[in-house]
Design an enzyme around this catalytic site. Sequence first.
Site, PDB file in Angstrom:
ATOM      1  N   CYS A 135       0.802  -1.233   0.000  1.00  0.00           N
ATOM      2  CA  CYS A 135       0.000   0.000   0.000  1.00  0.00           C
ATOM      3  C   CYS A 135       0.834   1.281   0.000  1.00  0.00           C
ATOM      4  O   CYS A 135       0.768   2.054  -0.943  1.00  0.00           O
ATOM      5  CB  CYS A 135      -0.932  -0.017   1.209  1.00  0.00           C
ATOM      6  SG  CYS A 135      -2.128  -1.368   1.123  1.00  0.00           S
TER       7      CYS A 135
HETATM    8  N1  LIG Z   1      -2.634  -6.176   1.725  1.00  0.00           N
HETATM    9  C1  LIG Z   1      -3.172  -5.131   2.291  1.00  0.00           C
HETATM   10  O1  LIG Z   1      -2.892  -4.829   3.438  1.00  0.00           O
HETATM   11  C2  LIG Z   1      -4.193  -4.268   1.570  1.00  0.00           C
HETATM   12  C3  LIG Z   1      -4.939  -3.371   2.321  1.00  0.00           C
HETATM   13  C4  LIG Z   1      -5.878  -2.597   1.670  1.00  0.00           C
HETATM   14  C5  LIG Z   1      -6.020  -2.690   0.294  1.00  0.00           C
HETATM   15  N2  LIG Z   1      -5.245  -3.559  -0.416  1.00  0.00           N
HETATM   16  C6  LIG Z   1      -5.467  -3.629  -1.855  1.00  0.00           C
HETATM   17  O2  LIG Z   1      -6.209  -4.803  -2.147  1.00  0.00           O
HETATM   18  C7  LIG Z   1      -5.832  -5.342  -3.401  1.00  0.00           C
HETATM   19  C8  LIG Z   1      -5.406  -6.786  -3.230  1.00  0.00           C
HETATM   20  O3  LIG Z   1      -4.243  -6.794  -2.413  1.00  0.00           O
HETATM   21  P1  LIG Z   1      -3.793  -8.080  -1.606  1.00  0.00           P
HETATM   22  O4  LIG Z   1      -2.832  -7.596  -0.595  1.00  0.00           O
HETATM   23  O5  LIG Z   1      -4.960  -8.876  -1.182  1.00  0.00           O
HETATM   24  O6  LIG Z   1      -3.010  -8.866  -2.760  1.00  0.00           O
HETATM   25  P2  LIG Z   1      -2.409 -10.353  -2.674  1.00  0.00           P
HETATM   26  O7  LIG Z   1      -1.248 -10.371  -3.570  1.00  0.00           O
HETATM   27  O8  LIG Z   1      -2.239 -10.765  -1.248  1.00  0.00           O
HETATM   28  O9  LIG Z   1      -3.562 -11.259  -3.269  1.00  0.00           O
HETATM   29  C9  LIG Z   1      -4.016 -11.162  -4.556  1.00  0.00           C
HETATM   30  C10 LIG Z   1      -4.501 -12.524  -4.996  1.00  0.00           C
HETATM   31  O10 LIG Z   1      -5.113 -12.353  -6.259  1.00  0.00           O
HETATM   32  C11 LIG Z   1      -4.749 -13.441  -7.077  1.00  0.00           C
HETATM   33  N3  LIG Z   1      -4.925 -13.002  -8.446  1.00  0.00           N
HETATM   34  C12 LIG Z   1      -4.150 -12.206  -9.195  1.00  0.00           C
HETATM   35  N4  LIG Z   1      -4.746 -11.976 -10.378  1.00  0.00           N
HETATM   36  C13 LIG Z   1      -5.913 -12.627 -10.356  1.00  0.00           C
HETATM   37  C14 LIG Z   1      -6.959 -12.771 -11.274  1.00  0.00           C
HETATM   38  N5  LIG Z   1      -6.949 -12.154 -12.436  1.00  0.00           N
HETATM   39  N6  LIG Z   1      -8.007 -13.522 -10.933  1.00  0.00           N
HETATM   40  C15 LIG Z   1      -8.043 -14.145  -9.740  1.00  0.00           C
HETATM   41  N7  LIG Z   1      -7.083 -14.049  -8.836  1.00  0.00           N
HETATM   42  C16 LIG Z   1      -6.025 -13.291  -9.133  1.00  0.00           C
HETATM   43  C17 LIG Z   1      -3.335 -13.795  -6.679  1.00  0.00           C
HETATM   44  O11 LIG Z   1      -3.024 -15.146  -7.000  1.00  0.00           O
HETATM   45  C18 LIG Z   1      -3.392 -13.566  -5.172  1.00  0.00           C
HETATM   46  O12 LIG Z   1      -3.742 -14.728  -4.461  1.00  0.00           O
HETATM   47  C19 LIG Z   1      -4.766  -4.408  -3.937  1.00  0.00           C
HETATM   48  O13 LIG Z   1      -5.358  -3.436  -4.736  1.00  0.00           O
HETATM   49  C20 LIG Z   1      -4.222  -3.761  -2.685  1.00  0.00           C
HETATM   50  O14 LIG Z   1      -3.661  -2.490  -2.929  1.00  0.00           O
HETATM   51  C21 LIG Z   1      -4.353  -4.366   0.192  1.00  0.00           C
END
Ligand SMILES: NC(=O)c1ccc[n+]([C@@H]2O[C@H](COP(=O)([O-])OP(=O)(O)OC[C@H]3O[C@@H](n4cnc5c(N)ncnc54)[C@H](O)[C@@H]3O)[C@@H](O)[C@H]2O)c1
Length: 401
Positions: free
Chosen positions: A257
């Site tokens: 983030c």
């Molecule tokens: N991690 C955090 O603390 C956090 C907090 C708030 C917001 N976010 C936002 O949330 C979103 C997701 O982040 P995250 O941390 O969960 O990511 P992550 O990398 O932990 O998880 C993403 C998942 O999506 C899967 N993936 C990728 N492309 C895909 C597709 N086309 N179809 C299906 N699955 C797919 C990956 O295999 C992975 O398991 C981002 O935009 C991030 O900025 C993250």
Amino acid sequence: MKVAIIGQGYVGLTISAFASENLDVVGFDSSQKIVNQLNLGISHIEGVDSSLLKNRINSGRYKATTSGSEISDCDIVVIAVPTPLNDKRKPDLTFIDSACKTIGQNLARPALVINESTSFPGTLRNFIKPQIEKYSSVLINHMYAISPERVDPGRVDFNQKNTPRLFAGLTPEASAKTREFYSKFCDQLVEVSSPEVAEAAKLFENTFRQVNIALVNEFAQIAHSLGISVYETLDAASTKPYGFMKFTPSAGVGGHCIPVDPTYLAAVAEEHGAPATFIRRANEVNLEMSKYIVERVAADNSGSLTGKSVLVVGVAYKPNVADVRETAAELVIEHLRQRGAVVSWHDDLVGSWNGENSAPLSGADIAVVATKHDDVNVQDILRSAPYVFDTTGKVPGAKGL
Ligand SMILES: NC(=O)c1ccc[n+]([C@@H]2O[C@H](COP(=O)([O-])OP(=O)(O)OC[C@H]3O[C@@H](n4cnc5c(N)ncnc54)[C@H](O)[C@@H]3O)[C@@H](O)[C@H]2O)c1
């Protein structure tokens, strides 16, 4: 109500765990390995217990899949896929695009599509909706909404239930349905007037952290040059009961983030002719911290690190998680190696990373603490090398910022 959650990472699996208490949830992920593990009841995310996942699977409320057809009859689809920067440090919406493809090609009836992935204002209206429509063989009138995710992995005091949730639909019907969905597992819902406000609010929250971290990192350098303690000064300033919020210095910022989201804001600002110079400079200050730290370590060690064994303690981007995305420790290691140091790292939570394994917490010439996990003993750190530099403020007795 049947819900599909696209992406089963930090955000998607967390939402899946909360939503599947009362709703049927399909967790769609493009990684077969993750899906296989999840269906065995093995969680890969801090904050989602494997025992809870097993309960949800046994109750028939949750299953993971890589098959797009499983989302065809869902009422709600939540997008929770990565939104990184590309190699030119510009917003990279390719994961969102591929989630849109899965939805467009498979969702066979009118549903509510909610984006939880962080992106710039306009992403829902100008990218997600048109892309889903482009990928659909017949036009289905879905509803669209945004509800930016605020989860803080590893945090126990705030979770999906007690963290207020922003949301906005593209239409009043989408807003009403979004409220109905989240009110099943979230106590406080805050509706804003447009998806763009919700998208911008999320970016601004993280930009606020980024610039304040940069400010305190710059101040740490100023305090050192003045020969005063940055920590004592911050504690002193914190006694003001209003108008001050304490941030602490560090080796830089990491995770998905803080190093990324402000650049999404800067990129969209610049496209609209509004220069984001402050955000850009904050990013640079945070990136430069790793070099500053290595220079301080070298200066304390007669100016040369060539041939010295340096142990970087803690490579996760923050305490008590195994997440190494964008970790500042990587830049610290890079700068140490550029100066000829022989670098290893210790982080048993991370275990293995970049083809290397966590080394024992002992026997180095120099130790640099980048991240201090709670279960790593301070005395063990101090015994790991004759010279210890702490960037966290949590190792009394070490040299530090
Ligand atoms: N991690 C955090 O603390 C956090 C907090 C708030 C917001 N976010 C936002 O949330 C979103 C997701 O982040 P995250 O941390 O969960 O990511 P992550 O990398 O932990 O998880 C993403 C998942 O999506 C899967 N993936 C990728 N492309 C895909 C597709 N086309 N179809 C299906 N699955 C797919 C990956 O295999 C992975 O398991 C981002 O935009 C991030 O900025 C993250």
